[in-house]
Design an enzyme around this catalytic site. Sequence first.
Site, mmCIF file in Angstrom:
data_model
loop_
_atom_site.group_PDB
_atom_site.id
_atom_site.type_symbol
_atom_site.label_atom_id
_atom_site.label_comp_id
_atom_site.label_asym_id
_atom_site.label_seq_id
_atom_site.Cartn_x
_atom_site.Cartn_y
_atom_site.Cartn_z
ATOM 1 N N LYS A 36 -11.786 4.125 -30.801
ATOM 2 C CA LYS A 36 -12.065 3.272 -29.438
ATOM 3 C C LYS A 36 -10.987 2.287 -29.253
ATOM 4 O O LYS A 36 -10.312 2.304 -28.335
ATOM 5 C CB LYS A 36 -13.180 3.209 -29.191
ATOM 6 C CG LYS A 36 -14.369 4.336 -29.044
ATOM 7 C CD LYS A 36 -15.593 3.937 -29.240
ATOM 8 C CE LYS A 36 -16.485 5.477 -28.958
ATOM 9 N NZ LYS A 36 -17.964 5.267 -29.083
ATOM 10 N N GLN A 80 -22.357 0.818 -30.125
ATOM 11 C CA GLN A 80 -22.260 2.074 -30.848
ATOM 12 C C GLN A 80 -23.625 2.488 -31.479
ATOM 13 O O GLN A 80 -24.303 1.873 -32.002
ATOM 14 C CB GLN A 80 -21.411 2.034 -31.838
ATOM 15 C CG GLN A 80 -21.001 3.398 -32.660
ATOM 16 C CD GLN A 80 -20.090 4.263 -31.617
ATOM 17 O OE1 GLN A 80 -19.550 3.983 -30.874
ATOM 18 N NE2 GLN A 80 -20.151 5.689 -32.185
ATOM 19 N N ASP A 103 -20.648 3.284 -21.319
ATOM 20 C CA ASP A 103 -21.423 4.442 -21.669
ATOM 21 C C ASP A 103 -22.179 5.163 -20.699
ATOM 22 O O ASP A 103 -22.332 6.361 -20.649
ATOM 23 C CB ASP A 103 -22.430 4.321 -22.824
ATOM 24 C CG ASP A 103 -21.746 4.132 -24.370
ATOM 25 O OD1 ASP A 103 -20.918 5.135 -24.426
ATOM 26 O OD2 ASP A 103 -22.058 3.448 -25.071
HETATM 27 N N1 GUN Z 1 -22.671 7.677 -30.669
HETATM 28 C C1 GUN Z 1 -22.293 8.956 -30.649
HETATM 29 N N2 GUN Z 1 -21.370 9.113 -29.312
HETATM 30 C C2 GUN Z 1 -21.842 7.821 -28.743
HETATM 31 C C3 GUN Z 1 -21.266 7.273 -27.492
HETATM 32 O O1 GUN Z 1 -20.519 8.005 -26.530
HETATM 33 N N3 GUN Z 1 -21.480 6.056 -27.164
HETATM 34 C C4 GUN Z 1 -22.024 5.268 -27.963
HETATM 35 N N4 GUN Z 1 -22.457 4.040 -27.650
HETATM 36 N N5 GUN Z 1 -22.641 5.798 -29.282
HETATM 37 C C5 GUN Z 1 -22.282 6.919 -29.477
#
Ligand code: GUN
Length: 275
Positions: A36, A80, A103
Amino acid sequence: MLADARARMDGLARTPHLHVVRLGEDPGSVSYVRLKDRKAREIGMNSTVHALPEETTEAELLDLVERLNADEDASGILVQLPLPAHVDPNRVIEAISPDKDVDGFHPTGVGRLWTGAEALPPCTPQGIMRMLAFYDIPVAGRRAVVVGRSNIVGKPLAALLLAADATVTIAHSRTPDLGAVTRTADLLFVAVGRPEIVTPDMVREGAVVVDVGVNRVGTTPEGKARLVGDVRADVREVASALTPVPGGVGPLTVAQLLANTVTAAERQQARRAGA
Ligand code: GUN
């Protein structure tokens, strides 16, 4: 999708700034967060990763979220998941300002998504919808089966498919005779996190199959994580299309995250101008 986010940044008075927070060293989370950050920088977005120790308390994490909420320069905040067991993910998600929740996990955003109001859609489901559109795969009027009921993928994906006029069934790991349900699907989406739970006998001839699973099953001879999806690779022989793992849905998620961050920044700028 990345090019679109980059182009929209040119229309902004200041560069969007994405803040990603992770706790601990879960290998999946470390690698996703790194990706990311790298992709954000590649398109010229500002990116800060807050890599905090596993022992960080919930109060400390909430304190950081509050500071980022108040920081005018922070356009988007992502914590995350999964978080360590001593931190309540719902409390943390609810602390993020809905305006900065790139998100789309905050209950306000979830409610907006299900009621059809303007929302920042969760990244993986929206990335999947954009992929279907890109490949001209029709959704309206088709039978869609979503296997998985997580707040990250299954539930929001069902909402987006419903909004696009599919007839949607949500199944999961505890659905009896899962194959009988999945065989009804014109469009089959699998996001349960169980290696190869979907086998060719569970798929209708010609169905479109989207595999969201990324399961670490040991290491390759080169010492890299060996990844398999939730769908067995030979489903390809029955399906008309199957997304690969790795390299299928994952990159779409990141591209959508950056798109959401630009959208959040645009809305914040508009609000400042109107204030
Ligand atoms: N863990 C797995 N996929 C995601 C996501 O799209 N966002 C976040 N914050 N954590 C994740």
